[in-house]
Design a protein around this motif. Structure first.
Motif, mmCIF file in Angstrom:
data_model
loop_
_atom_site.group_PDB
_atom_site.id
_atom_site.type_symbol
_atom_site.label_atom_id
_atom_site.label_comp_id
_atom_site.label_asym_id
_atom_site.label_seq_id
_atom_site.Cartn_x
_atom_site.Cartn_y
_atom_site.Cartn_z
ATOM 1 N N TYR A 91 0.810 -1.217 0.000
ATOM 2 C CA TYR A 91 0.000 0.000 0.000
ATOM 3 C C TYR A 91 0.843 1.267 0.000
ATOM 4 N N GLN A 92 1.968 1.249 0.686
ATOM 5 C CA GLN A 92 2.853 2.406 0.730
ATOM 6 C C GLN A 92 4.282 1.914 0.866
ATOM 7 N N GLU A 93 5.232 2.832 0.747
ATOM 8 C CA GLU A 93 6.633 2.427 0.660
ATOM 9 C C GLU A 93 7.138 1.701 1.903
ATOM 10 N N GLY A 94 6.616 2.051 3.058
ATOM 11 C CA GLY A 94 7.106 1.429 4.279
ATOM 12 C C GLY A 94 6.191 1.725 5.447
ATOM 13 N N PRO A 95 6.627 1.386 6.660
ATOM 14 C CA PRO A 95 5.794 1.573 7.849
ATOM 15 C C PRO A 95 5.642 3.045 8.199
ATOM 16 N N PRO A 96 4.708 3.359 9.103
ATOM 17 C CA PRO A 96 4.470 4.759 9.484
ATOM 18 C C PRO A 96 5.687 5.400 10.146
ATOM 19 N N LEU A 97 5.825 6.690 9.921
ATOM 20 C CA LEU A 97 6.879 7.490 10.531
ATOM 21 C C LEU A 97 6.562 7.695 12.012
ATOM 22 N N LEU A 98 7.551 7.482 12.881
ATOM 23 C CA LEU A 98 7.336 7.547 14.326
ATOM 24 C C LEU A 98 7.868 8.822 14.976
ATOM 25 N N THR A 99 8.531 9.690 14.204
ATOM 26 C CA THR A 99 9.070 10.912 14.798
ATOM 27 C C THR A 99 8.057 12.039 14.726
ATOM 28 N N LYS A 100 7.895 12.779 15.834
ATOM 29 C CA LYS A 100 6.988 13.915 15.877
ATOM 30 C C LYS A 100 7.637 15.074 16.651
ATOM 31 N N VAL A 101 7.088 16.264 16.452
ATOM 32 C CA VAL A 101 7.548 17.446 17.184
ATOM 33 C C VAL A 101 6.318 18.036 17.890
ATOM 34 N N PRO A 102 5.911 17.455 19.016
ATOM 35 C CA PRO A 102 4.633 17.840 19.622
ATOM 36 C C PRO A 102 4.664 19.097 20.473
ATOM 37 N N LEU A 103 5.826 19.470 20.996
ATOM 38 C CA LEU A 103 5.916 20.613 21.912
ATOM 39 C C LEU A 103 6.727 21.720 21.258
ATOM 40 N N VAL A 104 6.068 22.877 21.030
ATOM 41 C CA VAL A 104 6.687 23.987 20.297
ATOM 42 C C VAL A 104 6.319 25.301 20.964
ATOM 43 N N ARG A 105 7.287 26.196 21.072
ATOM 44 C CA ARG A 105 6.957 27.572 21.441
ATOM 45 C C ARG A 105 6.483 28.235 20.144
ATOM 46 N N TRP A 106 5.168 28.311 20.010
ATOM 47 C CA TRP A 106 4.565 28.678 18.732
ATOM 48 C C TRP A 106 4.754 30.158 18.426
ATOM 49 N N ARG A 107 5.049 30.423 17.157
ATOM 50 C CA ARG A 107 5.103 31.777 16.638
ATOM 51 C C ARG A 107 4.208 31.833 15.408
ATOM 52 N N ARG A 108 3.388 32.879 15.335
ATOM 53 C CA ARG A 108 2.481 33.007 14.200
ATOM 54 C C ARG A 108 3.262 32.881 12.894
ATOM 55 N N GLY A 109 2.764 32.028 12.015
ATOM 56 C CA GLY A 109 3.443 31.776 10.749
ATOM 57 C C GLY A 109 4.186 30.452 10.717
ATOM 58 N N MET A 110 4.457 29.881 11.891
ATOM 59 C CA MET A 110 4.998 28.520 11.916
ATOM 60 C C MET A 110 3.969 27.578 11.278
ATOM 61 N N ARG A 111 4.433 26.454 10.776
ATOM 62 C CA ARG A 111 3.510 25.511 10.162
ATOM 63 C C ARG A 111 3.946 24.073 10.404
ATOM 64 N N TYR A 112 2.973 23.236 10.838
ATOM 65 C CA TYR A 112 3.158 21.806 10.725
ATOM 66 C C TYR A 112 2.844 21.437 9.283
ATOM 67 N N LEU A 113 3.632 20.508 8.735
ATOM 68 C CA LEU A 113 3.536 20.186 7.318
ATOM 69 C C LEU A 113 2.998 18.790 7.058
#
Length: 318
Positions: free
Chosen positions: A193-215
């Motif tokens: 179905y897809q090239e490989g298993p799901p990606l396990l790395t995340k960046v859940p905690l961020v000091r948010w600044r307007r204009g930042m984006r999760y992609l």
């Protein structure tokens, strides 16, 4: 989704969390309680047409602001259009935790160091964000037997995990590190179905600044200054409702980026009615120190010193 009419008070320095949910009444009570204990002071929750009591549950929480949308999850790039807008509107300048309803953040020394202390340490070290490893949790028997009581911690239902092996690749979009492996990689055939298993790395905690984006969910984001340690997101996908949720998601075309992943889940569930992730190499979760010793999480000298200071002062996270 509209932000009109939602009033979120100005509270400089408040630690906030942002979630996108749909029919999560089973997992949300534990996840909200876990992050309250860590130090999250306000939750911004985007509800995508829940019909299982999630909306009533959220409306009863005094620290939760709920946004409602009936737009399709897939058309919003799996909720990113909504959540990035909410973070821009209400999280600018705030340390912000972005998690799914089935994810619970931990980090080295979490038993002694609350989120406020951790965020202060990150700031002192010139960091804007914390990397975390998505650690799939499961029960000791068949997945269908992982019947969860919403009033209890999710760890009581699914307390086991794979200590390894995990593969690390470097490069690509920020955070420029990718981790793969664990029980899904061990048990589920993703390759058709897809090239490989799901990606396990995340960046859940961020000091948010307007204009930042999760992609890509919280797996990828616009570049920021990363703290040199790795936490974990305990991932409680595999409760007794797993197969039903997969069928509903595939039939409804819920996911855009993860559509093929869910097709692999459905094929595995059909081929394995008694799906079970527990095996002889499984380990029962004990505490954050265990994950550091196993190499699942990583600390650093500054974090170790903060943990020791908190222990010496008797300041433990409840």
């Amino acid at each position: 989704m509209t932000l009109d009419g939602v009033i979120v008070p100005e509270r400089p320095g408040e630690i906030r969390a942002c979630l996108v949910v749909r029919d999560e009444a089973l997992r949300l009570p534990s996840t909200l309680d876990h992050h309250r204990r860590l130090g999250v002071e306000r939750f911004l929750v985007i509800d995508n047409g829940s019909v299982d009591g999630t909306q009533d549950l959220l409306s009863a929480q005094p620290d939760v602001h709920t946004f409602h949308t009936t737009e399709t999850f897939a058309a919003s790039r799996d909720g990113l259009s909504w959540s990035n807008a909410v973070r821009d509107a209400f999280c600018d300048g705030h340390w912000t935790l972005s998690v799914d309803a089935d994810e619970q953040l931990i980090y080295p020394g979490v038993e002694h160091l609350d989120l406020r202390a951790l965020c202060e340490l990150l700031e002192a070290q010139g960091a804007d964000c914390l990397l975390a490893f998505l650690l799939d949790m499961y029960n000791e028997g068949d997945v269908a037997e992982a019947v969860h009581d919403p009033a209890r911690p999710l760890l009581e239902t699914c307390g086991w995990f794979d200590p390894g092996p995990y593969r690390v690749r470097r490069g690509g979009p920020f955070p420029s590190i990718s981790i793969y492996g664990g029980p899904r990689d061990r048990m589920i055939a993703f390759k058709p179905y897809q090239e490989g298993p799901p990606l396990l790395t995340k960046v859940p905690l961020v000091r948010w600044r307007r204009g930042m984006r999760y992609l890509l969910s919280t797996h990828r984001m616009s570049p920021a200054r990363l703290f040199p340690a790795i936490g974990a997101l305990l991932h409680f996908k595999f409760l007794s409702d797993f197969s039903d949720r997969v069928e509903t998601a595939v039939a409804g075309g819920w996911h855009a980026g993860a559509e093929r992943e869910f097709l692999a889940y459905r094929a595995h569930a059909h081929a394995n009615p008694r799906m079970r992730f527990h095996h002889t190499g499984s380990v029962k979760y004990e505490d954050s120190g265990q994950l550091v010793r196993l190499g699942v999480m990583y600390s650093n000298p500054a974090l170790d010193a903060a943990i020791q200071s908190a222990q010496d002062g008797g300041n433990e996270t409840p």
